[in-house]
Scaffold this active site. Structure first.
Site, short mmCIF file in Angstrom:
data_model
loop_
_atom_site.label_atom_id
_atom_site.label_comp_id
_atom_site.label_asym_id
_atom_site.label_seq_id
_atom_site.Cartn_x
_atom_site.Cartn_y
_atom_site.Cartn_z
N SER A 1 103.99 -10.85 -31.86
CA SER A 1 104.96 -11.25 -32.89
C SER A 1 104.29 -11.30 -34.26
O SER A 1 103.08 -11.08 -34.39
CB SER A 1 105.55 -12.63 -32.56
OG SER A 1 104.53 -13.61 -32.56
N TYR A 9 93.14 -26.45 -38.78
CA TYR A 9 93.53 -25.04 -38.98
C TYR A 9 92.74 -24.46 -40.13
O TYR A 9 92.13 -23.40 -40.02
CB TYR A 9 95.03 -24.96 -39.26
CG TYR A 9 95.52 -23.57 -39.62
CD1 TYR A 9 95.59 -22.57 -38.67
CD2 TYR A 9 95.93 -23.28 -40.92
CE1 TYR A 9 96.03 -21.30 -38.99
CE2 TYR A 9 96.39 -22.02 -41.26
CZ TYR A 9 96.44 -21.03 -40.30
OH TYR A 9 96.88 -19.77 -40.63
#
Length: 264
Positions: free
Chosen positions: A15, A154
């Protein structure tokens, strides 16, 4: 990197940017290796790519599982395919405060974003050197260039990728290994939907910035154009890209703006 006739391995191909880049590269590449966790989704991307007369091999694995990465690599080795380029797009984002996030969530982010990415890279690199060279790319983020609220680990995992791949590049100039760091801003993908929250569960929401971001197919065309030119850093996005320059040249403004970001 001239794509024509080359074998290119793409992770995170189910994706988002990875899928869009796979479809874009299928117009030129000779053979694509597509990886991600969802095998069914990979086969759907395979069908799209084969419409451009590109050969495709599906090699599913979980970036958070080193054994599955090694199994996929052995499968490709056994097939006899020579990897000319490895483009890493797989990863997960985060939406959580530092003060509320348990350490296992931080470890999960690093296991997928950093250790998973470098695990495959370390397997592919010796063969690239043996074959006379190759091209490696890793997907960072704007927050791989600076810290940002609700993205602590992150951001840290993306900073770590910069350090690793810049070191790898410096070590392998004589081996004809090229390295590109891809630095996307807000791209219209499900990255925020799949981001982990303070409990390690899916955030489940499409952020406004993502919804209004650059379309993934437009992003992919820009990335592929710059990969072809072996650009060492590929900054792609809309006006949000300016934050990289603000952080570098006017840090006081960056600190002010970052501190005003509201919880999502």
């Amino acid at each position: 990197m001239q794509f024509k006739g080359k074998t290119i391995w793409i992770t995170g191909a189910t994706s988002g940017i990875g899928k869009a880049v796979a479809i874009e590269l299928s117009k030129e590449a000779g053979h694509l290796i597509l990886s991600g966790r969802n095998e069914e989704a990979l086969h759907e991307v395979k069908v799209n790519c084969e419409q451009n007369n590109c050969k495709v091999t599906v090699a599913p694995f979980d970036l958070g599982d080193t054994d599955s990465i090694e199994a996929a690599f052995k499968k490709i080795q056994k097939s006899g395919l020579k990897t000319d380029a490895l483009y890493n797009f797989g990863g997960i984002s985060q939406r959580a405060l530092v003060s509320e996030t348990p350490l296992f969530v931080d470890r999960k982010l690093f296991e997928v974003n950093y250790f998973g990415t470098i695990a495959l890279t370390k397997l592919v690199l010796p063969e690239m050197i043996k074959n006379g060279g190759g091209h490696l790319a890793a997907t960072s983020s704007l927050v791989g260039k600076f810290g940002f609220p609700y993205r602590s680990s992150y951001s840290a995992s993306k900073h770590a990728l910069h350090g690793f791949f810049e070191s790898l590049l410096a070590e392998n100039k004589a081996n004809n290994i090229k390295v590109s760091m891809i630095i996307p801003g807000f791209i219209n993908t499900n990255i925020s939907v799949n981001a982990v929250d303070k409990e390690g569960k899916a955030h489940g929401k499409l952020d406004d910035n993502q919804a209004n971001g650059m379309p993934a197919d437009v992003c992919a065309r820009i990335i592929c154009k710059k990969l072809k030119k072996d650009k060492k850093e590929i900054l792609v996005g809309k006006k949000d890209k300016v934050m990289v320059h603000i952080r570098r040249f006017i840090p006081a403004i960056y600190y002010h703006l970052a501190s005003r970001v509201k919880p999502m």
